[in-house]
Design a protein around this motif. Structure first.
Motif, short mmCIF file in Angstrom:
data_model
loop_
_atom_site.label_atom_id
_atom_site.label_comp_id
_atom_site.label_asym_id
_atom_site.label_seq_id
_atom_site.Cartn_x
_atom_site.Cartn_y
_atom_site.Cartn_z
N ILE A 351 0.72 -0.82 0.46
CA ILE A 351 0.02 0.04 -0.21
C ILE A 351 0.58 1.41 -0.39
O ILE A 351 0.59 2.36 -0.40
N GLN A 353 3.52 1.81 -0.87
CA GLN A 353 4.15 1.60 -2.72
C GLN A 353 3.32 2.28 -3.06
O GLN A 353 3.42 3.20 -4.50
N ILE A 354 1.68 1.87 -3.78
CA ILE A 354 0.92 2.94 -4.64
C ILE A 354 0.73 4.00 -3.70
O ILE A 354 0.52 4.53 -4.76
N TYR A 355 1.22 4.41 -2.71
CA TYR A 355 0.79 5.50 -2.05
C TYR A 355 2.23 5.97 -1.58
O TYR A 355 2.06 6.44 -0.17
N THR A 374 -9.58 3.27 -1.38
CA THR A 374 -9.87 1.55 -0.88
C THR A 374 -10.61 1.26 -0.89
O THR A 374 -11.92 0.34 -0.91
N CYS A 378 -12.90 3.53 -5.58
CA CYS A 378 -12.18 2.79 -5.91
C CYS A 378 -13.22 1.58 -7.10
O CYS A 378 -13.14 0.82 -7.67
N LYS A 520 -3.34 8.47 -13.17
CA LYS A 520 -3.01 7.92 -11.42
C LYS A 520 -3.87 7.51 -10.46
O LYS A 520 -3.78 6.16 -9.89
N SER A 523 -4.81 3.61 -11.99
CA SER A 523 -3.11 3.02 -11.75
C SER A 523 -2.92 2.32 -10.03
O SER A 523 -3.46 0.84 -10.12
N ARG A 524 -3.51 3.61 -9.14
CA ARG A 524 -3.48 2.87 -7.79
C ARG A 524 -4.90 2.28 -7.92
O ARG A 524 -4.87 1.21 -6.66
N ALA A 527 -4.22 -0.99 -8.56
CA ALA A 527 -3.52 -1.93 -7.90
C ALA A 527 -3.86 -2.41 -6.86
O ALA A 527 -3.50 -3.45 -5.41
N VAL A 528 -4.61 -1.57 -5.92
CA VAL A 528 -5.38 -2.47 -4.94
C VAL A 528 -6.34 -2.63 -4.79
O VAL A 528 -6.33 -3.85 -4.20
#
Length: 537
Positions: A351, A353-355, A374, A378, A520, A523-524, A527-528
């Motif tokens: 997390i 790294q995602i943020y 999250t 999303c 962005k 993309s986040r 990943a989440v």
């Protein structure tokens, strides 16, 4: 115009309602869809409503506002404990345009909206979200709002408890209500083959659960509107033993040598104050438990985000969205937020790294973005992308107008749209609420613009067909990227925002507009969503 109260007569029942808004809406309050869940039925699945009389027809007085379901403490920081309401609450409110009463109602076949309220599965009174002004403005729909069991009454769980309780009784109430609507709404002018379900917050999570229930093979609705689809970790039944024992201990039912079935039989016999005290103490003193749905392995076979990732969901048109600053808590620590809401994810490096801190002005904005995306934002893109990939229409939005009566930071926070959609409503503890009248043309017109988009989707599967004059076109969601570049998502969403009356001769200028999905953010979210097994979502 309509001197006599509205009456709808079916083969076995006569429903006597009332008129609202100068006789422009026929309303049937408190229509029962299941037997009262009291006595031995407490904590069990709803029992379909039965005729209570012998020869002749059952007469249902649907002219008075019904009891709401028993409310629970909304959160450990709440100042007022729950307990208001009634166990006898498995009812529906049905809003009907009077014109369907002038002929055979079943011939009307109007699109039907079924609304499932929010309130963290602990609170909520459907009267706080009325629909009479919707039907007055758009007399081409029927609207139904659902009462379902909340708190300990709807979501008591324990391992090895079959026979003593039915898991997710409150969610089973929702399913029973939808089944009743499917079987009976034609009598009220609705079309059983054109049902849209709609929910916000806990109601939004309910929308996700209905999409994945029974393996994604449902027949009770044709479209979904998901507002702020609250994404939280849901327990497996095997994980509920410790909080269950705590609750039983608070009620004097955690008796040595008793099986879980015997403990529940003891608990079922306690009075409402004892049930409320024991369950609310569990929320305050035992942070591992709150009355949420659980993964029961049958009706709810898995966690919704993971099931949607696997393609195991009902494929239907959707309208989905969240508010701009959607969040529940405003801390300055990403770790604090995730330890609170997703404790199963003990290693937060993914997390973080995602943020990365470098992407945000400060740690508070970082934490609020990570938590808000999250939990609420999303799921919008997640569901829109899944339905689009399945060949169904999807429309996404970002709601960007504050509730002007809110206290605290000037943000477009959770539930902001409710103020606009439901006559300036603010909900309070224990089923109470208050309305603030709109004080300008721009406020009232923006509210009408919102309702027009929603009702257009209910009627046609497209928010544009019956939109308010002057409202912008709402683009359909698209998956993928322009030219294959991850910097340019194809997806567009509608920004829903109050306009102004500064145009030519004071004509209202819509503040809504379409915007491209930020690269962005998408993309986040991707990943989440991929971390769903770690987050238990």
């Amino acid at each position: 115009m309509c001197a006599q109260p509205p009456v709808i007569e079916t083969e076995g029942t006569i429903y006597k309602g009332t008129f609202l808004r100068n006789n422009t809406v026929a309303t049937f309050y408190g229509v029962p869809y299941a037997e009262p869940p009291v006595g031995d039925r407490r904590f069990r699945a709803p029992v379909p409503i039965k005729r209570r009389h012998g020869p002749g027809k059952t007469v249902v007085d649907a002219s008075k506002e019904p009891n709401f379901c028993i409310q629970s403490l909304y959160g450990p920081t709440a100042t007022v404990h729950g307990g208001a309401g009634s166990e006898d609450c498995l009812h529906l409110n049905i809003y009907v345009p009077p014109r369907v009463l002038r002929s055979r109602p079943s011939s009307a076949k109007l699109p039907t909206l079924v609304y499932i309220h929010g309130g963290a599965f602990k609170a909520g009174n459907p009267l706080a979200w009325p629909f009479d002004h919707w039907v007055e403005q758009f007399p081409d729909v029927v609207v139904v709002s659902v009462y379902y069991r909340l708190g300990i009454f709807g979501f008591l769980s324990a391992p090895n408890a079959k026979g003593a309780l039915d898991y997710n009784a409150g969610f089973l109430d929702q399913l029973a209500a939808l089944k009743w609507v499917k079987e009976n709404i034609a009598n009220f002018g609705g079309d059983p083959q054109k049902i849209t379900i709609n929910g916000q917050s806990a109601g939004g999570l309910s929308m996700e659960l209905h999409l994945v229930a029974n393996g994604g093979k449902q027949t009770l609705f044709q479209q979904v509107i998901g507002q702020s689809m609250w994404r939280i970790p849901l327990m497996q039944i095997s994980e509920t033993q410790a909080p269950f024992d705590f609750i039983m201990g608070e009620a004097g039912c955690n008796i040595a040598g008793y099986s879980n079935v015997q403990k529940i039989d003891c608990y079922r016999g306690k009075d409402i104050p004892t049930l409320m005290r024991s369950s609310e103490n569990a929320m305050i003193k035992n942070s591992s438990w709150t009355p949420y749905p659980v993964i029961d392995g049958t009706i709810l076979p898995g966690r919704p985000t993971q099931l949607i990732n696997q393609g195991k969901f009902s494929k239907v048109p959707v309208l989905v969205g969240a508010t701009t600053d959607e969040n529940f808590f405003f801390t300055s620590s990403l770790q604090t937020d995730f330890n609170m809401w997703w404790p199963a994810m003990t290693n937060l490096s993914a997390i973080q790294q995602i943020y990365p801190s470098s992407d945000f002005a400060n740690e508070t904005i970082r934490a609020q973005t990570a938590n808000g995306e999250t939990m609420f934002r999303c799921p919008r893109e997640h569901v829109a992308e899944a339905q689009t990939a399945a060949g169904k229409s999807a429309y996404a939005y970002r709601f960007d107008s504050m509730n002007p009566t809110q206290q605290g930071p000037p943000l477009v926070g959770h539930s902001a749209e409710n103020w606009w959609m439901f006559r300036g409503v603010n909900t309070v503890e224990n089923g109470t609420y208050a309305f603030t009248p709109f004080n300008s043309t721009s406020q009232s017109t923006f509210a009408k613009e919102l309702l027009a988009y929603w009702v257009s989707f209910v009627r046609s599967g497209d928010p544009n067909v019956h939109r308010l004059e002057g409202s912008p076109i709402w683009p359909k969601w698209e998956n993928g990227y322009v030219g294959g570049s991850s910097a340019s998502p194809k997806g567009k969403r509608m920004v829903l925002k109050e306009g102004s009356t500064t145009g030519y001769r004071g004509k209202y200028q819509s503040g809504s507009r379409a915007e491209q999905e930020p690269a962005k953010e998408l993309s986040r979210c991707h990943a989440v969503d991929a971390l769903a097994p770690n987050l238990h979502i």
